[in-house]
Design an enzyme around this catalytic site. Structure first.
Site, PDB file in Angstrom:
ATOM      1  N   ASP A  67       0.816  -1.212   0.000  1.00  0.00           N
ATOM      2  CA  ASP A  67       0.000   0.000   0.000  1.00  0.00           C
ATOM      3  C   ASP A  67       0.853   1.266   0.000  1.00  0.00           C
ATOM      4  O   ASP A  67       2.082   1.206   0.156  1.00  0.00           O
ATOM      5  CB  ASP A  67      -0.951  -0.004   1.218  1.00  0.00           C
ATOM      6  N   ASP A 136      -7.520  -2.978  14.375  1.00  0.00           N
ATOM      7  CA  ASP A 136      -8.900  -3.174  13.897  1.00  0.00           C
ATOM      8  C   ASP A 136      -9.004  -4.364  12.927  1.00  0.00           C
ATOM      9  O   ASP A 136     -10.050  -4.607  12.350  1.00  0.00           O
ATOM     10  CB  ASP A 136      -9.428  -1.890  13.231  1.00  0.00           C
ATOM     11  N   HIS A 138      -7.179  -4.738  10.110  1.00  0.00           N
ATOM     12  CA  HIS A 138      -6.847  -4.493   8.702  1.00  0.00           C
ATOM     13  C   HIS A 138      -5.562  -5.223   8.302  1.00  0.00           C
ATOM     14  O   HIS A 138      -4.643  -5.391   9.099  1.00  0.00           O
ATOM     15  CB  HIS A 138      -6.802  -2.994   8.351  1.00  0.00           C
ATOM     16  N   GLU A 143      -9.561  -1.785   5.530  1.00  0.00           N
ATOM     17  CA  GLU A 143     -10.197  -1.502   6.811  1.00  0.00           C
ATOM     18  C   GLU A 143     -11.455  -2.359   6.962  1.00  0.00           C
ATOM     19  O   GLU A 143     -11.929  -2.960   5.994  1.00  0.00           O
ATOM     20  CB  GLU A 143     -10.562  -0.006   6.871  1.00  0.00           C
TER      21      GLU A 143
HETATM   22  P1  PGA Z   1       2.232  -1.754  12.894  1.00  0.00           P
HETATM   23  O1  PGA Z   1       1.078  -1.607  11.807  1.00  0.00           O
HETATM   24  O2  PGA Z   1       3.159  -2.794  12.374  1.00  0.00           O
HETATM   25  O3  PGA Z   1       2.884  -0.399  12.947  1.00  0.00           O
HETATM   26  O4  PGA Z   1       1.575  -2.163  14.170  1.00  0.00           O
HETATM   27  C1  PGA Z   1       0.453  -2.757  11.343  1.00  0.00           C
HETATM   28  C2  PGA Z   1      -0.632  -2.383  10.360  1.00  0.00           C
HETATM   29  O5  PGA Z   1      -1.296  -1.356  10.548  1.00  0.00           O
HETATM   30  O6  PGA Z   1      -0.835  -3.145   9.401  1.00  0.00           O
END
Ligand code: PGA
Length: 260
Positions: A67, A136, A138, A143
């Site tokens: 992304d 959450d 994702h 999302e």
């Molecule tokens: P993080 O993010 O590795 O900074 O916890 C994970 C994500 O949002 O996919």
């Protein structure tokens, strides 16, 4: 799903790097899907070390990132172009023309997303996709309520995800609302998926992802449909799994030919 519980993020990141390095050694022109965020940093450190000390060769590897933020130039400190250069691409011998990251500045977003999907297909599909997970649920930036069949497209970040990315942007108000992300359908086509999650904050969502129902409200739960997904967790992220003892027992009793 295979659940591997490691003592800490260091050992977990090293194991993930070992699995990916073996894929690259077996198939020097492997196609690898990369994530960003705090979680994969140990994984990247290990890949860089293996390149330097063991000659792990990225020269024929093709990469696709999950992304990117919409509206950010590739040299913006919050962009994933900068992140990838800093943590991996700037330190290994990957060919610049083999690196793919969604173009956050694209004038025609739907066309860019279609082209990204086409580039993945032309490369022969993703051999191994590494994932983090949001609190959450994702994966990529899919999302909650993302279609489980979604393809690369624009998404709107939740308020929570924008808050969580505030540090890289000098405050949550500066975090873009929109991103381009591979879809859940895109991710599910990867031949092997390695999802990394560390820390107590991730424990509830990991339990829902692995042991809860498949639902678009928890996008990562779609991985239950994937034939080869490995979750590599630290003790804290595994803290809410009801069958953790079984997962440890399975790992301890893997047949020799299946060991990593
Ligand atoms: P993080 O993010 O590795 O900074 O916890 C994970 C994500 O949002 O996919």
């Amino acid at each position: 799903m295979e659940i591997i519980i490691q003592p800490d993020p260091g050992t977990a990141g090293a194991l993930a790097a070992k699995i990916v390095a073996r894929i690259i050694k077996d198939k020097p022109d492997a196609v690898v899907g990369f994530p960003t965020g705090a979680t994969p940093l140990e994984f990247y450190r290990n890949l860089v070390r293996m390149h330097r000390e063991e000659g792990l060769d990225f020269s024929r590897v093709t990469t696709f990132n999950l992304d990117e933020f919409v509206g950010l130039p590739p040299d913006h400190p919050g962009s994933y172009h900068v992140y990838m250069d800093k943590h991996l691409f700037g330190h290994v011998n990957v060919g610049r023309d083999r690196i793919h990251i969604p173009d956050g500045l694209a004038a025609d977003i739907p066309a860019t997303c279609r082209r990204y999907e086409e580039e993945i297909r032309t490369a022969g599909g993703i051999d191994v996709q590494i994932l983090g997970i949001g609190v959450d649920g994702h994966i990529g930036f899919n999302e909650p309520t993302s279609s489980l069949g979604s393809r690369t497209r624009i998404k709107t970040l939740t308020r929570q995800t924008r808050r969580e990315n505030a540090a890289e942007f000098g405050g949550k108000d500066n975090v873009p609302y929109h991103v381009l992300t591979m879809g859940i359908g895109t991710i599910l086509e990867s031949r092997l998926i390695l999802l990394l999650a560390f820390g107590a904050k991730k424990a509830p969502i990991i339990a829902q992802t692995v042991e809860g129902p498949v639902t678009a409200l928890i996008p990562a739960s779609a991985l239950q449909h994937h034939p080869r997904t490995i979750l590599i967790l630290d003790e804290e992220a595994a803290g809410a799994l009801t069958k953790a003892d079984y997962y440890r027992y399975v790992y301890e009793h893997k047949p020799d030919w299946q060991k990593y």
